[in-house]
Enzyme design. Structure first.
Site, PDB file in Angstrom:
ATOM      1  N   ARG A 122     -12.930 112.920  11.268  1.00 52.32           N
ATOM      2  CA  ARG A 122     -11.551 113.210  10.824  1.00 52.32           C
ATOM      3  C   ARG A 122     -10.791 114.055  11.830  1.00 52.32           C
ATOM      4  NH1 ARG A 122     -14.279 113.643   5.888  1.00 52.32           N
ATOM      5  NH2 ARG A 122     -13.977 111.760   4.668  1.00 52.32           N
ATOM      6  N   LYS A 144       0.904 110.251  20.930  1.00 47.82           N
ATOM      7  CA  LYS A 144       0.819 108.933  20.284  1.00 47.82           C
ATOM      8  C   LYS A 144      -0.454 108.252  20.770  1.00 47.82           C
ATOM      9  CE  LYS A 144       5.483 107.317  19.329  1.00 47.82           C
ATOM     10  NZ  LYS A 144       6.455 106.260  19.611  1.00 47.82           N
ATOM     11  N   GLU A 186       8.118 102.627  34.193  1.00 50.65           N
ATOM     12  CA  GLU A 186       8.292 103.645  33.151  1.00 50.65           C
ATOM     13  C   GLU A 186       9.194 104.772  33.679  1.00 50.65           C
ATOM     14  OE1 GLU A 186       7.995 103.723  29.558  1.00 50.65           O
ATOM     15  OE2 GLU A 186       5.982 102.959  29.919  1.00 50.65           O
ATOM     16  N   LYS A 214      10.068 114.085  28.679  1.00 51.08           N
ATOM     17  CA  LYS A 214       9.299 113.640  27.506  1.00 51.08           C
ATOM     18  C   LYS A 214       8.943 114.830  26.617  1.00 51.08           C
ATOM     19  CE  LYS A 214       5.884 110.673  25.588  1.00 51.08           C
ATOM     20  NZ  LYS A 214       5.039 109.509  25.691  1.00 51.08           N
ATOM     21  N   GLU A 224       8.778 111.086  15.436  1.00 53.73           N
ATOM     22  CA  GLU A 224       9.789 110.033  15.450  1.00 53.73           C
ATOM     23  C   GLU A 224      10.523 109.944  14.121  1.00 53.73           C
ATOM     24  OE1 GLU A 224       8.328 106.897  18.059  1.00 53.73           O
ATOM     25  OE2 GLU A 224       9.566 105.495  16.970  1.00 53.73           O
ATOM     26  N   ARG A 229      12.933 110.541  19.257  1.00 51.94           N
ATOM     27  CA  ARG A 229      11.763 110.115  20.025  1.00 51.94           C
ATOM     28  C   ARG A 229      11.787 108.614  20.278  1.00 51.94           C
ATOM     29  NH1 ARG A 229       5.420 111.984  19.965  1.00 51.94           N
ATOM     30  NH2 ARG A 229       4.868 110.514  21.587  1.00 51.94           N
ATOM     31  N   ASN A 233      11.546 104.753  23.794  1.00 56.25           N
ATOM     32  CA  ASN A 233      11.157 103.342  23.796  1.00 56.25           C
ATOM     33  C   ASN A 233      12.227 102.452  24.404  1.00 56.25           C
ATOM     34  OD1 ASN A 233       8.554 103.183  22.763  1.00 56.25           O
ATOM     35  ND2 ASN A 233       9.295 103.525  20.677  1.00 56.25           N
ATOM     36  N   HIS A 236      11.548  98.942  25.613  1.00 58.18           N
ATOM     37  CA  HIS A 236      10.181  98.609  25.189  1.00 58.18           C
ATOM     38  C   HIS A 236      10.084  97.509  24.148  1.00 58.18           C
ATOM     39  CE1 HIS A 236       9.055 102.041  27.525  1.00 58.18           C
ATOM     40  NE2 HIS A 236       7.806 101.998  27.134  1.00 58.18           N
ATOM     41  N   HIS A 240       7.164  95.033  24.942  1.00 58.68           N
ATOM     42  CA  HIS A 240       5.962  94.820  24.134  1.00 58.68           C
ATOM     43  C   HIS A 240       5.808  93.337  23.777  1.00 58.68           C
ATOM     44  CE1 HIS A 240       5.771  99.290  22.711  1.00 58.68           C
ATOM     45  NE2 HIS A 240       5.236  99.105  23.890  1.00 58.68           N
ATOM     46  N   HIS A 252       2.420  96.735  31.756  1.00 58.64           N
ATOM     47  CA  HIS A 252       3.347  97.430  30.854  1.00 58.64           C
ATOM     48  C   HIS A 252       4.652  97.843  31.563  1.00 58.64           C
ATOM     49  CE1 HIS A 252       4.562  99.790  27.412  1.00 58.64           C
ATOM     50  NE2 HIS A 252       4.739 100.834  28.191  1.00 58.64           N
TER      51      HIS A 252
HETATM   52  N1  LIG Z   1       0.757 106.601  23.929  1.00 57.40           N
HETATM   53  C1  LIG Z   1       1.895 106.498  24.570  1.00 57.40           C
HETATM   54  O1  LIG Z   1       2.831 107.276  24.345  1.00 57.40           O
HETATM   55  C2  LIG Z   1       2.074 105.426  25.609  1.00 57.40           C
HETATM   56  C3  LIG Z   1       3.237 105.392  26.394  1.00 57.40           C
HETATM   57  C4  LIG Z   1       3.350 104.418  27.383  1.00 57.40           C
HETATM   58  C5  LIG Z   1       2.326 103.504  27.579  1.00 57.40           C
HETATM   59  N2  LIG Z   1       1.215 103.552  26.792  1.00 57.40           N
HETATM   60  C6  LIG Z   1       0.110 102.597  26.981  1.00 57.40           C
HETATM   61  O2  LIG Z   1      -0.435 102.755  28.279  1.00 57.40           O
HETATM   62  C7  LIG Z   1      -1.098 101.538  28.624  1.00 57.40           C
HETATM   63  C8  LIG Z   1      -0.876 101.218  30.071  1.00 57.40           C
HETATM   64  O3  LIG Z   1      -1.388 102.260  30.851  1.00 57.40           O
HETATM   65  P1  LIG Z   1      -1.601 102.108  32.433  1.00 57.40           P
HETATM   66  O4  LIG Z   1      -0.421 101.462  33.026  1.00 57.40           O
HETATM   67  O5  LIG Z   1      -2.012 103.430  32.900  1.00 57.40           O
HETATM   68  O6  LIG Z   1      -2.757 101.010  32.562  1.00 57.40           O
HETATM   69  P2  LIG Z   1      -4.331 101.107  32.469  1.00 57.40           P
HETATM   70  O7  LIG Z   1      -4.777 102.243  31.667  1.00 57.40           O
HETATM   71  O8  LIG Z   1      -4.814  99.741  32.099  1.00 57.40           O
HETATM   72  O9  LIG Z   1      -4.763 101.398  33.992  1.00 57.40           O
HETATM   73  C9  LIG Z   1      -4.489 100.442  34.972  1.00 57.40           C
HETATM   74  C10 LIG Z   1      -5.719 100.124  35.824  1.00 57.40           C
HETATM   75  O10 LIG Z   1      -5.898 101.152  36.782  1.00 57.40           O
HETATM   76  C11 LIG Z   1      -7.257 101.608  36.753  1.00 57.40           C
HETATM   77  N3  LIG Z   1      -7.196 103.001  37.176  1.00 57.40           N
HETATM   78  C12 LIG Z   1      -6.799 104.068  36.441  1.00 57.40           C
HETATM   79  N4  LIG Z   1      -6.768 105.157  37.214  1.00 57.40           N
HETATM   80  C13 LIG Z   1      -7.139 104.767  38.461  1.00 57.40           C
HETATM   81  C14 LIG Z   1      -7.248 105.447  39.700  1.00 57.40           C
HETATM   82  N5  LIG Z   1      -6.921 106.727  39.808  1.00 57.40           N
HETATM   83  N6  LIG Z   1      -7.652 104.731  40.759  1.00 57.40           N
HETATM   84  C15 LIG Z   1      -7.923 103.392  40.670  1.00 57.40           C
HETATM   85  N7  LIG Z   1      -7.811 102.709  39.534  1.00 57.40           N
HETATM   86  C16 LIG Z   1      -7.415 103.391  38.440  1.00 57.40           C
HETATM   87  C17 LIG Z   1      -7.701 101.355  35.348  1.00 57.40           C
HETATM   88  O11 LIG Z   1      -9.100 101.289  35.254  1.00 57.40           O
HETATM   89  C18 LIG Z   1      -7.035 100.026  35.079  1.00 57.40           C
HETATM   90  O12 LIG Z   1      -7.779  98.991  35.668  1.00 57.40           O
HETATM   91  C19 LIG Z   1      -0.582 100.479  27.683  1.00 57.40           C
HETATM   92  O13 LIG Z   1      -1.594 100.141  26.770  1.00 57.40           O
HETATM   93  C20 LIG Z   1       0.561 101.170  26.959  1.00 57.40           C
HETATM   94  O14 LIG Z   1       0.726 100.706  25.645  1.00 57.40           O
HETATM   95  C21 LIG Z   1       1.077 104.490  25.827  1.00 57.40           C
END
Ligand SMILES: NC(=O)c1ccc[n+]([C@@H]2O[C@H](COP(=O)([O-])OP(=O)(O)OC[C@H]3O[C@@H](n4cnc5c(N)ncnc54)[C@H](O)[C@@H]3O)[C@@H](O)[C@H]2O)c1
Length: 348
Positions: A122, A144, A186, A214, A224, A229, A233, A236, A240, A252
């Site tokens: 939990r 989030k 982003e 942010k 939100e 907040r 998006n 987005h 999405h 993304h």
């Molecule tokens: N929670 C939130 O507020 C929020 C906001 C925006 C995006 N997101 C989420 O984030 C995700 C996308 O994240 P992302 O773009 O970081 O992609 P990701 O986490 O898939 O990372 C991209 C790739 O880079 C690799 N990688 C990571 N760090 C590395 C490094 N230092 N050196 C070499 N390779 C590395 C990872 O293993 C992966 O293959 C989506 O699922 C999206 O929905 C969440």
């Protein structure tokens, strides 16, 4: 507020505070910031479950008994079955409520690790070491968490604030160029949230400026509820849908870049902004070296169906749109108008 870390001015680490009462925490940005991790974890934690992916390759020292739990790579890893597997491995490690989960990776890892931490026993503490540009400017901050369902992205999730976030800009050196570009998508969003000139700043200052934006939004509307907040998006809703329709072939941030220009063209159709403002969107996106064409073969009908399931969609299609008073959450947008704009952008 952005302040140089008084304790480590020589390292150039910038410290930002997320103001959330007893759940407030620090975000550290800069080269070598990961060296600060151990001191930011709860003093009660004896064990640290480090969640990461094989390509990440960023080594951290939690100063605790630590075990590394690898999760699969890619958006498909954000699934309930991976969460179950992680929680079972936490239990096998003997992780207790006093311990800590540390997500080391991009947004996939921080979303997954955060979600697993929020439901295991939990809720146990989580800290994030964000290693992609996208996670540093956005995903790791604000609490989030979420995983995907076949029906859509991030449809299952929680709000679970981390105890600390580290954005060590050194870790960006190993990031594949396409992933860096995705992070810039982003970043482009922040240009419309009042942070301009990001492209000309040193990387740690650009990351810190996005984080500061942010942090201010999250501090004012953590869950939100006021609608503020939701403005994070911007771009987005279509992004999405493009990710879901394309089975995540599009990254993304690449999808956000397309979504920003789409949102501007939609706002123009609805006579909320003028042509010059649309051109500004196109210039900002291009200035970050990103394209804004829809992926070939995109179906307007499919994208509209998916956008109807978006979490913001409470009354018909809902978008964050630019307008005379800035960005605004806009419900009840006519699907025919959306279809026209998508068709104009090349959808069939
Ligand atoms: N929670 C939130 O507020 C929020 C906001 C925006 C995006 N997101 C989420 O984030 C995700 C996308 O994240 P992302 O773009 O970081 O992609 P990701 O986490 O898939 O990372 C991209 C790739 O880079 C690799 N990688 C990571 N760090 C590395 C490094 N230092 N050196 C070499 N390779 C590395 C990872 O293993 C992966 O293959 C989506 O699922 C999206 O929905 C969440």
């Amino acid at each position: 507020m952005v302040v140089r870390d008084a304790d480590r001015p020589e390292a150039g680490v910038i410290r930002l505070r997320v103001p959330l009462g007893e759940r407030s925490y620090d975000v550290l940005v800069g080269a070598g910031a990961r060296d600060e991790l151990a001191g930011l974890l709860p003093p009660t934690a004896r064990r640290a479950a480090v969640v990461t992916q094989e390509p990440v390759g960023v080594k951290i020292d939690t100063g605790r008994e630590q075990a590394v739990f690898l999760v699969p790579d890619g958006e498909e890893a954000k699934s309930l079955s991976v969460v179950e597997d992680l929680c079972r491995r936490f239990a096998g490690f003997g992780l207790t409520r006093d311990d800590v989960v540390v997500g080391v990776g991009g947004g996939v890892v921080t979303d997954l690790a955060g979600f697993a931490a929020s439901v295991y026993l939990r809720g146990v503490a989580v800290a994030h070491v964000a290693t992609t540009l996208l996670a540093q400017v956005d995903a790791a901050i604000g609490g989030k968490t979420g995983v995907n369902l076949p029906e859509g992205k991030n449809l299952v999730g929680t709000f679970w604030q981390p105890v600390a976030v580290i954005c060590d800009t050194e870790s960006l050196a190993s990031l594949p160029p396409r992933q860096l570009a995705s992070g810039r998508g982003e970043m482009a969003k922040y240009e419309f949230l009042g942070v301009s000139g990001l492209g000309s700043l040193p990387i740690e200052e650009a990351v810190a400026a996005c984080v500061a934006c942010k942090v201010a939004v999250v501090g004012a509307d953590e869950r939100e509820t006021s609608g503020r907040r939701a403005l994070l998006n911007y771009g987005h809703t279509l992004a999405h849908a493009l990710e879901t329709a394309g089975c995540y072939d599009i990254l993304h941030g690449e999808a956000v870049a397309v979504g920003l220009v789409f949102a501007a063209r939609l706002a123009r159709r609805l006579e909320l902004i003028d042509d010059a403002r649309v051109r500004l969107h196109e210039q900002v996106v291009s200035g970050f070296d990103l394209g804004y064409s829809l992926p070939p073969g995109s179906s307007a009908k499919e994208l509209i169906t998916i956008m109807g399931r978006d979490k913001k969609a409470v009354a018909g299609l809902t978008f964050v749109l630019d307008g005379p008073h800035g960005l605004c959450l806009t419900p009840g947008v006519d699907p025919n108008v959306v279809g026209q704009v998508l068709a104009e952008m090349g959808a069939r």
